[in-house]
Design an enzyme around this catalytic site. Structure first.
Site, PDB file in Angstrom:
ATOM      1  N   THR A  87      12.427  -6.235   0.105  1.00 50.12           N
ATOM      2  CA  THR A  87      13.593  -5.036   0.159  1.00 50.12           C
ATOM      3  C   THR A  87      12.579  -4.175   1.227  1.00 50.12           C
ATOM      4  O   THR A  87      12.312  -3.100   0.570  1.00 50.12           O
ATOM      5  CB  THR A  87      13.518  -4.295  -1.257  1.00 50.12           C
ATOM      6  OG1 THR A  87      12.258  -4.391  -1.758  1.00 50.12           O
ATOM      7  CG2 THR A  87      14.382  -5.278  -2.005  1.00 50.12           C
ATOM      8  N   GLU A 160      -1.991  -6.549  -5.347  1.00 46.67           N
ATOM      9  CA  GLU A 160      -2.381  -8.034  -4.690  1.00 46.67           C
ATOM     10  C   GLU A 160      -4.132  -7.881  -4.600  1.00 46.67           C
ATOM     11  O   GLU A 160      -4.423  -6.845  -5.008  1.00 46.67           O
ATOM     12  CB  GLU A 160      -1.804  -7.990  -3.152  1.00 46.67           C
ATOM     13  CG  GLU A 160      -0.466  -8.241  -3.203  1.00 46.67           C
ATOM     14  CD  GLU A 160       0.136  -8.220  -1.668  1.00 46.67           C
ATOM     15  OE1 GLU A 160      -0.766  -8.631  -0.604  1.00 46.67           O
ATOM     16  OE2 GLU A 160       1.248  -7.638  -1.439  1.00 46.67           O
ATOM     17  N   LYS A 215       9.582   2.131 -11.649  1.00 48.14           N
ATOM     18  CA  LYS A 215       8.846   1.265 -10.702  1.00 48.14           C
ATOM     19  C   LYS A 215       8.550   2.077  -9.436  1.00 48.14           C
ATOM     20  O   LYS A 215       7.450   2.466  -8.918  1.00 48.14           O
ATOM     21  CB  LYS A 215       9.815   0.261 -10.185  1.00 48.14           C
ATOM     22  CG  LYS A 215       8.905  -0.507  -9.006  1.00 48.14           C
ATOM     23  CD  LYS A 215       7.650  -1.179  -9.353  1.00 48.14           C
ATOM     24  CE  LYS A 215       6.861  -1.700  -8.042  1.00 48.14           C
ATOM     25  NZ  LYS A 215       5.557  -2.099  -8.485  1.00 48.14           N
ATOM     26  N   CYS A 271       3.801  -1.830  -0.292  1.00 46.75           N
ATOM     27  CA  CYS A 271       4.458  -1.316  -1.299  1.00 46.75           C
ATOM     28  C   CYS A 271       4.607   0.459  -1.460  1.00 46.75           C
ATOM     29  O   CYS A 271       5.676   0.984  -1.368  1.00 46.75           O
ATOM     30  CB  CYS A 271       4.196  -1.536  -2.573  1.00 46.75           C
ATOM     31  SG  CYS A 271       4.560  -3.405  -3.056  1.00 46.75           S
TER      32      CYS A 271
HETATM   33  N1  LIG Z   1       3.756  -7.590  -2.854  1.00 45.59           N
HETATM   34  C1  LIG Z   1       3.646  -7.010  -3.715  1.00 45.59           C
HETATM   35  O1  LIG Z   1       2.377  -6.801  -4.362  1.00 45.59           O
HETATM   36  C2  LIG Z   1       4.682  -6.576  -4.762  1.00 45.59           C
HETATM   37  C3  LIG Z   1       4.302  -6.118  -6.107  1.00 45.59           C
HETATM   38  C4  LIG Z   1       5.388  -5.612  -6.848  1.00 45.59           C
HETATM   39  C5  LIG Z   1       6.838  -5.517  -6.536  1.00 45.59           C
HETATM   40  N2  LIG Z   1       6.871  -5.882  -5.127  1.00 45.59           N
HETATM   41  C6  LIG Z   1       8.502  -6.210  -4.609  1.00 45.59           C
HETATM   42  O2  LIG Z   1       8.798  -7.471  -4.901  1.00 45.59           O
HETATM   43  C7  LIG Z   1       9.640  -7.944  -3.881  1.00 45.59           C
HETATM   44  C8  LIG Z   1       9.189  -9.119  -3.105  1.00 45.59           C
HETATM   45  O3  LIG Z   1       8.090  -8.828  -2.309  1.00 45.59           O
HETATM   46  P1  LIG Z   1       7.115  -9.742  -1.757  1.00 45.59           P
HETATM   47  O4  LIG Z   1       5.667  -8.904  -1.303  1.00 45.59           O
HETATM   48  O5  LIG Z   1       6.966 -10.926  -2.504  1.00 45.59           O
HETATM   49  O6  LIG Z   1       7.999 -10.110  -0.675  1.00 45.59           O
HETATM   50  P2  LIG Z   1       7.823 -11.445   0.617  1.00 45.59           P
HETATM   51  O7  LIG Z   1       8.484 -11.017   1.914  1.00 45.59           O
HETATM   52  O8  LIG Z   1       6.409 -11.905   0.332  1.00 45.59           O
HETATM   53  O9  LIG Z   1       8.758 -12.581  -0.130  1.00 45.59           O
HETATM   54  C9  LIG Z   1      10.129 -12.487  -0.030  1.00 45.59           C
HETATM   55  C10 LIG Z   1      10.743 -14.004   0.081  1.00 45.59           C
HETATM   56  O10 LIG Z   1      12.017 -13.905  -0.291  1.00 45.59           O
HETATM   57  C11 LIG Z   1      12.585 -14.569   0.847  1.00 45.59           C
HETATM   58  N3  LIG Z   1      14.071 -14.412   0.854  1.00 45.59           N
HETATM   59  C12 LIG Z   1      14.600 -13.554   1.282  1.00 45.59           C
HETATM   60  N4  LIG Z   1      16.121 -13.517   1.068  1.00 45.59           N
HETATM   61  C13 LIG Z   1      16.210 -14.763   0.804  1.00 45.59           C
HETATM   62  C14 LIG Z   1      17.583 -15.582   0.414  1.00 45.59           C
HETATM   63  N5  LIG Z   1      18.662 -15.169   0.474  1.00 45.59           N
HETATM   64  N6  LIG Z   1      17.305 -16.693  -0.024  1.00 45.59           N
HETATM   65  C15 LIG Z   1      16.215 -17.334  -0.507  1.00 45.59           C
HETATM   66  N7  LIG Z   1      15.083 -16.595  -0.054  1.00 45.59           N
HETATM   67  C16 LIG Z   1      15.081 -15.526   0.312  1.00 45.59           C
HETATM   68  C17 LIG Z   1      11.903 -14.522   1.991  1.00 45.59           C
HETATM   69  O11 LIG Z   1      12.133 -15.601   2.779  1.00 45.59           O
HETATM   70  C18 LIG Z   1      10.434 -14.310   1.605  1.00 45.59           C
HETATM   71  O12 LIG Z   1       9.653 -15.630   1.573  1.00 45.59           O
HETATM   72  C19 LIG Z   1       9.889  -6.598  -2.813  1.00 45.59           C
HETATM   73  O13 LIG Z   1      10.831  -5.738  -3.228  1.00 45.59           O
HETATM   74  C20 LIG Z   1       8.644  -5.835  -3.173  1.00 45.59           C
HETATM   75  O14 LIG Z   1       8.802  -4.348  -2.920  1.00 45.59           O
HETATM   76  C21 LIG Z   1       5.970  -6.234  -4.440  1.00 45.59           C
HETATM   77  O1  LIG Z   2      -8.657   4.489  -5.133  1.00 41.25           O
HETATM   78  C1  LIG Z   2      -7.811   3.684  -4.384  1.00 41.25           C
HETATM   79  C2  LIG Z   2      -7.342   2.688  -4.699  1.00 41.25           C
HETATM   80  C3  LIG Z   2      -6.610   2.119  -3.819  1.00 41.25           C
HETATM   81  N1  LIG Z   2      -6.685   2.388  -2.478  1.00 41.25           N
HETATM   82  C4  LIG Z   2      -5.629   1.686  -1.452  1.00 41.25           C
HETATM   83  O2  LIG Z   2      -4.431   1.748  -1.766  1.00 41.25           O
HETATM   84  C5  LIG Z   2      -3.515   0.591  -1.365  1.00 41.25           C
HETATM   85  C6  LIG Z   2      -2.849  -0.169  -2.219  1.00 41.25           C
HETATM   86  O3  LIG Z   2      -3.985  -0.703  -3.292  1.00 41.25           O
HETATM   87  P1  LIG Z   2      -3.398  -1.277  -4.676  1.00 41.25           P
HETATM   88  O4  LIG Z   2      -2.498  -0.334  -5.466  1.00 41.25           O
HETATM   89  O5  LIG Z   2      -4.705  -1.848  -5.334  1.00 41.25           O
HETATM   90  O6  LIG Z   2      -2.557  -2.650  -4.236  1.00 41.25           O
HETATM   91  P2  LIG Z   2      -1.267  -2.878  -3.989  1.00 41.25           P
HETATM   92  O7  LIG Z   2      -1.230  -4.624  -4.056  1.00 41.25           O
HETATM   93  O8  LIG Z   2      -0.579  -2.246  -2.845  1.00 41.25           O
HETATM   94  O9  LIG Z   2      -0.558  -2.763  -5.429  1.00 41.25           O
HETATM   95  C7  LIG Z   2       0.151  -1.427  -5.531  1.00 41.25           C
HETATM   96  O10 LIG Z   2       1.608  -1.958  -5.089  1.00 41.25           O
HETATM   97  C8  LIG Z   2       2.338  -2.883  -5.924  1.00 41.25           C
HETATM   98  C9  LIG Z   2       3.495  -3.110  -5.157  1.00 41.25           C
HETATM   99  O11 LIG Z   2       4.625  -2.275  -5.807  1.00 41.25           O
HETATM  100  C10 LIG Z   2       2.205  -2.458  -7.367  1.00 41.25           C
HETATM  101  O12 LIG Z   2       3.107  -3.459  -8.180  1.00 41.25           O
HETATM  102  C11 LIG Z   2       1.135  -2.078  -8.030  1.00 41.25           C
HETATM  103  O13 LIG Z   2       0.954  -1.796  -9.413  1.00 41.25           O
HETATM  104  C12 LIG Z   2       0.399  -0.945  -6.956  1.00 41.25           C
HETATM  105  O14 LIG Z   2      -1.104  -0.815  -7.541  1.00 41.25           O
HETATM  106  C13 LIG Z   2      -4.735  -0.374  -0.609  1.00 41.25           C
HETATM  107  O15 LIG Z   2      -5.049  -0.292   0.733  1.00 41.25           O
HETATM  108  C14 LIG Z   2      -6.088   0.053  -1.342  1.00 41.25           C
HETATM  109  O16 LIG Z   2      -7.368   0.065  -0.458  1.00 41.25           O
HETATM  110  C15 LIG Z   2      -7.475   3.528  -1.973  1.00 41.25           C
HETATM  111  O17 LIG Z   2      -7.607   3.609  -0.887  1.00 41.25           O
HETATM  112  N2  LIG Z   2      -7.904   4.015  -3.096  1.00 41.25           N
END
Ligand SMILES: NC(=O)c1ccc[n+]([C@@H]2O[C@H](COP(=O)([O-])OP(=O)(O)OC[C@H]3O[C@@H](n4cnc5c(N)ncnc54)[C@H](O)[C@@H]3O)[C@@H](O)[C@H]2O)c1
Ligand SMILES: O=c1ccn([C@@H]2O[C@H](COP(=O)(O)OP(=O)(O)O[C@H]3O[C@H](CO)[C@@H](O)[C@H](O)[C@H]3O)[C@@H](O)[C@H]2O)c(=O)[nH]1
Length: 452
Positions: A87, A160, A215, A271
Site C-alpha cells: 500500500t 524488520e 496501526k 512504513c
Molecule cells: N514491511 C514491514 O515491516 C511491514 C510491517 C507491518 C505492516 N506492513 C504493511 O504490510 C503491507 C505489505 O508490506 P510488505 O513490506 O510485505 O510489502 P511487499 O511489497 O514486500 O509485498 C507485497 C506483495 O504483494 C504482492 N501483490 C500486490 N498485489 C497483488 C495481487 N493483486 N495479487 C497477488 N499479489 C499481489 C506484490 O507482488 C508483493 O510481492 C503494506 O501495507 C505495509 O505497509 C509492512
Molecule cells: O531509536 C530508534 C529506533 C529506530 N530508528 C530507525 O527507525 C527506522 C525504523 O525502525 P524499526 O521501527 O525498528 O523498523 P521497521 O521495520 O520500520 O518497523 C516499524 O514499522 C513497521 C511497519 O509498519 C511496524 O510494524 C513496526 O512496529 C515499526 O517498528 C529505522 O531506520 C531505524 O534505524 C532510529 O533511528 N532510532
C-alpha cells in the site's frame, strides 16, 4: 481450516510462516503475482533476509505451508484470506505524495469477489487508511455471486530484522471487526488462530475503525520519538550536551521509557514515512489541518536530519568533497535486514554524489545492483558510485567514512588498520552512534557522532 495470504512480501511471508509453524493443522498458502518471489520462497535462498526465518520456513514448508502463483484457486479454496499486498504512497493524481495507493487492495477485493463461492473471512493485514474495510465491503457486495464475507482488520506490528521474535512473542495482536453477531464470530475465528501461541490477554479486539487507525497511530508515535530525539541531537551539537546521555537520563523516567530514543541519521524503512503521510492526508480529508500539520512535522524533522548529516560531512571536509573518496558503511535502512526502502543511505549517497564525491558503499546484505538502482534509478550507472565487498576495501584510500547503518560488524572493525589505509586527515561520521569516538580520536581520526 485453510488460509490464503495474498502478498508474499516482508509481512505475508514471515507472518504466514509463523502461523503455519504454530498451527500445523491449518493449511497456509501464500500467493503472489510475482513469480520470481514465489520461486525464491520455494528455494533455499528466501527472498528476504530475516534472522531465524530460514528455520521456520524449512520446518513448515511442504507440510502445511505452501507458496504459489495460483492466486484465484487458492482464494477459492480458503476460509480465511489475509490481504498483505503493498500500500505505497500514491505518486499521481489526488493526494499524490501523501495518500495511500489502494489500487492493489481494490484489485484483490475484486478477485476475491469474482472467484468466491463459499463464505470467507477477509483479513486486512496491509496498513491502510481508516475506513478501507468499508471500501472492501462495498466492492465485495457489488461483485459477489452470493458468497458471504466478513472483513476484519488485523494490522501487523512486526519490525524488520526482528520479525520472527516479534511474531513469536508479540506485545499484542489487534483484531477489529464489525460489532454484529457475524462480525463477532469472525473475530473469534481469527482469535482462535493466534491463541495457539499468543496469550489471550495479549489479543485485543476492537471495532474496525479503531483497529485500522491504531496501526497508523502506533507508527506515528514511534516515529515521533525518533524525530524528537533527533531534533534534540541538533541542539546537543550546538551546546556540548551528549544526546545519548540525554536519552538515557530522560528514558529512566518510567513515563517516558528507554526505547526508540536512539538518535540517528534519520529513520527509514517502508512504513514510518508512508504511514505518517497517510495519517496526515486522512486528517486533511476530515477537515483537521492543525492535526495534519502536527504529524507532518515528524516527517519534516526526519528530512532535516538526513540533510543535516550530509551537510556536516561537507562542512567538516573543508566545504568540498569533490573527487574525494567517501566510504559509506551500510545501506539497509537498519541492521539485520536487506531492505533498503526509504533508507537514509539513499539520501546521503545522493547528496555526496551531487557534491561530486567518489562514493564507495559497503553493506553486508544489500546486493550491489540494488544499491546502484536505489541511488541512480534502474539500469543507470555513475562512475562516481561503486560498491565494495568489505568495509576495509571501501575505506581504502578514502578521505572519510560515514556509518549509515548500525550493522554489528562496524563496531568491531580494526580501525587502526583502516586509519593507516586512509588519506589524512581521516574523518569518520557515525550516523548511528555505535563506535567509541574517544578511541577513534586517539587513533588519529577526526571523529563525529550524532548529537555529540
Ligand atoms: N514491511 C514491514 O515491516 C511491514 C510491517 C507491518 C505492516 N506492513 C504493511 O504490510 C503491507 C505489505 O508490506 P510488505 O513490506 O510485505 O510489502 P511487499 O511489497 O514486500 O509485498 C507485497 C506483495 O504483494 C504482492 N501483490 C500486490 N498485489 C497483488 C495481487 N493483486 N495479487 C497477488 N499479489 C499481489 C506484490 O507482488 C508483493 O510481492 C503494506 O501495507 C505495509 O505497509 C509492512
Ligand atoms: O531509536 C530508534 C529506533 C529506530 N530508528 C530507525 O527507525 C527506522 C525504523 O525502525 P524499526 O521501527 O525498528 O523498523 P521497521 O521495520 O520500520 O518497523 C516499524 O514499522 C513497521 C511497519 O509498519 C511496524 O510494524 C513496526 O512496529 C515499526 O517498528 C529505522 O531506520 C531505524 O534505524 C532510529 O533511528 N532510532
Amino acid at each position: 481450516m485453510k488460509i490464503c495470504c495474498i502478498g508474499a512480501g516482508y509481512v505475508g511471508g514471515p507472518t504466514m510462516a509463523v502461523i503455519a509453524l504454530k498451527a500445523p493443522d491449518i493449511q497456509v498458502t501464500v500467493v503472489d503475482m510475482n513469480a520470481a518471489r514465489i520461486a525464491a520462497w520455494n528455494s533455499d535462498t528466501l527472498p528476504i533476509y530475516e534472522p531465524g526465518l530460514d528455520d521456520v520456513v524449512k520446518e513448515a514448508r511442504g507440510r502445511n505451508l505452501f507458496f504459489s502463483t495460483d492466486v484465484k484457486a487458492t482464494i477459492a479454496a480458503a476460509d480465511i484470506i489475509f490481504v498483505s499486498v503493498n500500500t505505497p504512497t500514491k505518486t499521481y493524481g489526488v493526494g499524490s505524495g501523501r495518500a495511500a495507493d489502494l489500487r492493489y487492495i481494490e484489485s484483490v477485493a475484486r478477485t476475491i469477489a469474482e472467484v468466491s463461492t463459499t463464505p470467507k473471512i477477509i483479513v486486512e493485514k496491509s496498513t491502510i487508511p481508516v475506513k478501507t474495510a468499508e471500501t472492501i465491503q462495498q466492492i465485495l457486495a457489488a461483485n459477489t455471486s452470493g458468497a458471504k464475507f466478513q472483513v476484519l482488520s488485523n494490522p501487523e506490528f512486526l519490525a524488520e530484522g526482528t520479525a520472527v521474535p516479534d511474531l513469536f512473542n508479540p506485545d499484542r495482536v489487534l483484531i477489529g471487526g464489525e460489532r454484529t453477531p457475524e462480525g463477532d464470530a469472525a473475530v473469534e475465528t481469527l482469535v482462535s488462530v493466534y491463541a495457539r501461541w499468543v496469550p489471550r490477554e495479549r489479543i485485543i479486539t476492537t471495532n474496525l475503525w479503531s483497529s485500522e487507525l491504531s496501526k497508523l497511530v502506533a507508527n506515528a508515535f514511534l516515529a515521533q520519538r525518533i524525530s524528537s530525539i533527533n531534533a534534540i541531537s541538533a541542539l546537543c551539537e550546538a551546546t556540548g550536551a551528549d544526546v545519548d546521555e540525554v536519552a538515557n537520563a530522560i528514558g529512566k523516567d518510567s513515563r517516558i521509557g528507554p526505547k526508540f530514543l536512539k538518535a540517528s541519521v534519520g529513520f527509514g524503512g517502508s512504513c514510518f514515512q508512508k504511514d505518517i503521510l497517510n495519517l496526515v492526508y486522512l486528517c486533511e480529508s476530515f477537515g483537521l489541518p492543525e492535526v495534519a500539520a502536527y504529524w507532518n512535522q515528524v516527517v519534516s524533522m526526519n528530512d532535516y536530519q538526513k540533510r543535516r548529516f550530509s551537510a556536516r560531512i561537507l562542512k567538516s571536509l573543508f566545504n568540498t568533497v569533490a573527487d574525494k573518496r567517501i566510504a559509506v558503511f551500510g545501506f539497509a535502512f537498519k541492521k539485520d535486514t536487506n531492505d533498503t526502502r526509504e533508507s537514509a543511505a539513499i539520501n546521503v549517497v545522493r547528496d555526496l554524489l551531487a557534491e561530486h564525491a567518489n562514493v564507495v558503499v559497503y553493506d553486508p546484505k544489500v546486493p550491489a545492483a540494488e544499491i546502484m538502482s536505489d541511488v541512480l534509478g534502474k539500469g543507470e550507472t555513475n562512475p562516481r558510485l561503486t560498491v565494495a565487498t568489505s568495509a576495509y576495501e571501501a575505506a581504502l584510500d578514502a578521505h572519510a567514512i560515514a556509518i549509515v547503518t548500525e550493522w554489528d560488524e562496524f563496531k568491531t572493525l580494526d580501525y587502526t588498520k583502516i586509519f593507516a589505509d586512509m588519506h589524512k586527515p581521516a574523518s569518520l561520521f557515525d550516523g548511528r552512534n555505535i563506535v567509541d569516538l574517544a578511541k577513534l580520536r586517539a587513533i588519529g581520526f577526526r571523529a563525529h557522532g550524532i548529537g555529540r
